[in-house]
Write an enzyme that holds these catalytic residues in place. Structure first.
Site, PDB file in Angstrom:
ATOM      1  N   HIS A 308       0.847  -1.195   0.000  1.00  0.00           N
ATOM      2  CA  HIS A 308       0.000   0.000   0.000  1.00  0.00           C
ATOM      3  C   HIS A 308       0.878   1.239   0.000  1.00  0.00           C
ATOM      4  O   HIS A 308       1.941   1.241   0.622  1.00  0.00           O
ATOM      5  CB  HIS A 308      -0.907   0.020   1.249  1.00  0.00           C
ATOM      6  N   ASP A 367      -8.012  -5.474  -0.035  1.00  0.00           N
ATOM      7  CA  ASP A 367      -8.478  -6.371  -1.098  1.00  0.00           C
ATOM      8  C   ASP A 367      -8.110  -7.833  -0.858  1.00  0.00           C
ATOM      9  O   ASP A 367      -8.593  -8.706  -1.573  1.00  0.00           O
ATOM     10  CB  ASP A 367      -7.901  -5.928  -2.452  1.00  0.00           C
TER      11      ASP A 367
HETATM   12  N1  ACO Z   1       3.997  -7.639  -4.806  1.00  0.00           N
HETATM   13  C1  ACO Z   1       5.338  -7.601  -5.035  1.00  0.00           C
HETATM   14  N2  ACO Z   1       6.100  -6.505  -4.870  1.00  0.00           N
HETATM   15  C2  ACO Z   1       5.499  -5.392  -4.452  1.00  0.00           C
HETATM   16  C3  ACO Z   1       4.104  -5.355  -4.194  1.00  0.00           C
HETATM   17  C4  ACO Z   1       3.348  -6.528  -4.383  1.00  0.00           C
HETATM   18  N3  ACO Z   1       2.041  -6.558  -4.160  1.00  0.00           N
HETATM   19  N4  ACO Z   1       3.759  -4.101  -3.805  1.00  0.00           N
HETATM   20  C5  ACO Z   1       4.885  -3.379  -3.827  1.00  0.00           C
HETATM   21  N5  ACO Z   1       5.944  -4.156  -4.201  1.00  0.00           N
HETATM   22  C6  ACO Z   1       7.357  -3.754  -4.269  1.00  0.00           C
HETATM   23  C7  ACO Z   1       7.628  -2.878  -5.496  1.00  0.00           C
HETATM   24  O1  ACO Z   1       7.993  -3.657  -6.603  1.00  0.00           O
HETATM   25  C8  ACO Z   1       8.762  -2.019  -4.988  1.00  0.00           C
HETATM   26  O2  ACO Z   1       9.935  -2.791  -4.999  1.00  0.00           O
HETATM   27  P1  ACO Z   1      11.384  -2.082  -5.258  1.00  0.00           P
HETATM   28  O3  ACO Z   1      11.573  -1.107  -4.135  1.00  0.00           O
HETATM   29  O4  ACO Z   1      12.343  -3.207  -5.268  1.00  0.00           O
HETATM   30  O5  ACO Z   1      11.253  -1.388  -6.594  1.00  0.00           O
HETATM   31  C9  ACO Z   1       8.411  -1.806  -3.510  1.00  0.00           C
HETATM   32  O6  ACO Z   1       7.615  -2.929  -3.143  1.00  0.00           O
HETATM   33  C10 ACO Z   1       7.635  -0.512  -3.264  1.00  0.00           C
HETATM   34  O7  ACO Z   1       6.451  -0.571  -4.027  1.00  0.00           O
HETATM   35  P2  ACO Z   1       5.859   0.616  -4.864  1.00  0.00           P
HETATM   36  O8  ACO Z   1       5.437   0.112  -6.207  1.00  0.00           O
HETATM   37  O9  ACO Z   1       6.763   1.789  -4.809  1.00  0.00           O
HETATM   38  O10 ACO Z   1       4.592   0.937  -4.013  1.00  0.00           O
HETATM   39  P3  ACO Z   1       3.484   1.938  -4.439  1.00  0.00           P
HETATM   40  O11 ACO Z   1       3.183   2.747  -3.252  1.00  0.00           O
HETATM   41  O12 ACO Z   1       3.829   2.687  -5.661  1.00  0.00           O
HETATM   42  O13 ACO Z   1       2.270   0.977  -4.836  1.00  0.00           O
HETATM   43  C11 ACO Z   1       0.533  -0.551  -4.629  1.00  0.00           C
HETATM   44  C12 ACO Z   1       1.312   0.580  -3.955  1.00  0.00           C
HETATM   45  C13 ACO Z   1       0.039  -0.098  -6.015  1.00  0.00           C
HETATM   46  C14 ACO Z   1      -0.703  -0.851  -3.785  1.00  0.00           C
HETATM   47  C15 ACO Z   1       1.444  -1.788  -4.734  1.00  0.00           C
HETATM   48  O14 ACO Z   1       1.803  -2.221  -3.439  1.00  0.00           O
HETATM   49  C16 ACO Z   1       0.785  -2.921  -5.509  1.00  0.00           C
HETATM   50  O15 ACO Z   1       0.869  -2.959  -6.730  1.00  0.00           O
HETATM   51  N6  ACO Z   1       0.075  -3.876  -4.797  1.00  0.00           N
HETATM   52  C17 ACO Z   1      -0.639  -4.920  -5.487  1.00  0.00           C
HETATM   53  C18 ACO Z   1      -1.966  -4.370  -6.016  1.00  0.00           C
HETATM   54  C19 ACO Z   1      -2.958  -4.129  -4.892  1.00  0.00           C
HETATM   55  O16 ACO Z   1      -3.146  -4.956  -4.020  1.00  0.00           O
HETATM   56  N7  ACO Z   1      -3.615  -2.973  -4.968  1.00  0.00           N
HETATM   57  C20 ACO Z   1      -4.637  -2.593  -3.997  1.00  0.00           C
HETATM   58  C21 ACO Z   1      -4.141  -1.501  -3.100  1.00  0.00           C
HETATM   59  S1  ACO Z   1      -5.350  -1.054  -1.899  1.00  0.00           S
HETATM   60  C22 ACO Z   1      -6.495  -0.212  -2.792  1.00  0.00           C
HETATM   61  O17 ACO Z   1      -6.223   0.473  -3.724  1.00  0.00           O
HETATM   62  C23 ACO Z   1      -7.843  -0.368  -2.413  1.00  0.00           C
END
Ligand code: ACO
Length: 433
Positions: A308, A367
């Protein structure tokens, strides 16, 4: 602290910037005049360090895993068991309804639960297999054609009336979308039923077999809707506010919010989670492989329902939903050992023990467990994000109102750092390579 300032030093010049402190200790440096006065921009492509508004609706402390609506901790909505409509009223107005306000708001919802019959023709021309979120956003925008008197809102009574209309009708529209997809006759809303029970009736009653709404299922749906009701400046709420800032009407702004919610990184993640759990259950994949793929930078796969932007701790909504799954599945004896719930627990266990997830502070989000509960209610996977939208609508409306009421509110219009070609001449067709 009056007149607190931050100093930006750039190209030998010191620029004083006002500091804003929120009621819970948030700190922001106000750069709103930086460009006009100094021709300097700030760069923050995903707005991770940018507050786009001051808001009084929802508070999140992502490090501590705290979520409050109008100051009330989310956990109290579980123990005190209000209904979704009271929570909607709280978000819209800033206070829980007293007896009279509660009666009046509920009456407005009941009075507006039917759709104009012509809206059925709007549905008729869409393929029955059309994605439910596309149908939902189109239908919400379409409501603007039938409620034109509310395109401009200039008093609180009209605002409450149109809010009630939207919150009531989105439920009828959602059920209509499902019934069409199944080739089933539409069920009209029943004014004697409460919000959630009425929705379940419209979804599942058959012409000669009234759906019996069990208390557990009604309560679980009520809880799911409350937990989704607002979440400050997420992608869809920020979309609603951006559209509202151009002074677009409430219908158009909420329809745009639905489009933003649809994406798999936002509300669409609840569908992805269930497809991932189904995939594991059917045997194509193991939880261990999922974790491996999620960590692989070459793979676009993500562990959906994890991570998140704001929470760097367990999302409090996921904690509540996890416990609700245990409770609901225990009551539904035939699902006591739901295989997908066990898979979800296994995935969570693996991820929370894995250094990749620990270092990045990736925890289950809302989710991860919501789909399991929705499925237990009989709601199919392709309707999950529609359910999220139903829950989130009061939040979008409250965000729209806050943006709309800003005195001197300016249109939201970000800048860019241009990295394209420098001035170059047009080449006539004959002269091109
Ligand atoms: N699985 C694997 N790796 C992940 C995940 C995940 N679910 N979420 C984040 N990461 C990793 C990223 O690849 C990144 O790695 P790095 O530092 O090596 O590049 C690090 O964790 C930081 O992640 P960001 O992408 O910078 O996080 P951001 O804040 O941009 O994105 C998000 C948040 C979109 C929710 C992300 O965690 C994600 O894609 N999760 C899966 C989708 C999801 O569950 N979305 C629902 C969110 S809640 C909602 O909207 C209701």
């Amino acid at each position: 602290m009056a007149d607190e300032k931050a100093i930006l030093t750039f190209e030998g010049k010191q620029i004083e910037l006002p500091v804003i402190r929120g009621t819970e200790g948030d700190v922001a440096v106000d750069i709103s005049r930086l460009y006009n006065e100094n021709k300097i921009m700030t760069y923050d492509p995903s707005l991770a360090s940018t507050a786009v508004c001051k808001s009084t609706i929802t508070y999140i402390d992502g490090d501590k895993g705290i979520l409050r609506y109008r100051g009330i901790p989310i956990e109290q909505f579980v123990t005190e068991r209000p209904n979704f409509i009271e929570v909607a009223h709280l978000l819209l107005t800033g206070h829980l309804p007293n007896k009279e306000e509660g009666v009046s708001f509920r009456q407005r919802l009941t009075d507006n639960e039917l759709l104009h019959e012509n809206i059925r023709y709007h549905f008729r021309n869409m393929p029955t297999a059309a994605p439910p979120m596309a149908q939902l956003s189109a239908s919400l925008n379409n409501l603007a054609c039938f409620h034109r008197e509310f395109l401009v809102l200039d008093n609180d009574d009209d605002f409450m009336e149109v809010s009630a209309r939207l919150i009531s009708k989105i439920r009828t529209i959602a059920a209509f979308i499902y019934r069409r997809s199944q080739g089933l006759p539409y069920n009209y809303p029943n004014p004697n039923l409460r919000y959630c029970a009425n929705f379940l009736h419209m979804m599942f009653s058959l012409p000669f077999a009234q759906y019996e709404v069990s208390q557990e299922i009604e309560d679980a749906l009520n809880l799911v809707l409350i937990l989704h009701a607002d979440h400050e400046q997420n992608c869809s709420a920020a979309t609603v506010r951006t559209v509202a800032s151009s002074r677009a009407n409430l219908f158009a702004s909420c329809a745009a919010g639905i489009c933003a919610l649809w994406g798999p990184l936002h509300g669409g993640a609840n569908v992805e989670v269930m497809e991932m759990l189904d995939g594991i259950y059917r045997g194509g994949l193991t939880p261990e492989e999922c974790i491996r793929m999620a960590k692989d930078r070459e793979n676009r796969f993500r562990l959906f329902g994890f991570g998140h932007r704001v929470y760097k701790n367990y999302d409090p909504r996921a904690k509540i939903l996890r416990a609700a799954c245990d409770k609901v599945f225990e009551k539904m004896k035939n699902r006591q050992n739901d295989p997908e719930l066990n898979i979800a627990r296994r995935l969570e266990e693996l991820a929370l023990a894995d250094p990749y997830f620990i270092e990045r502070k990736l925890y289950p989000n809302v989710d991860f467990y919501s789909g399991l509960l929705l499925r237990a209610m009989g709601i199919p996977t392709n309707m999950f994000t529609v359910m999220f939208a139903m829950g989130r609508l009061p939040g979008w409306i409250a965000q729209w109102k806050e943006q709309h009421d800003l005195s001197g509110g300016r249109i939201i219009r970000p800048r860019q750092v241009y990295m394209g070609p420098n001035e170059t001449d047009y080449v006539p067709f004959e002269g091109r390579d």
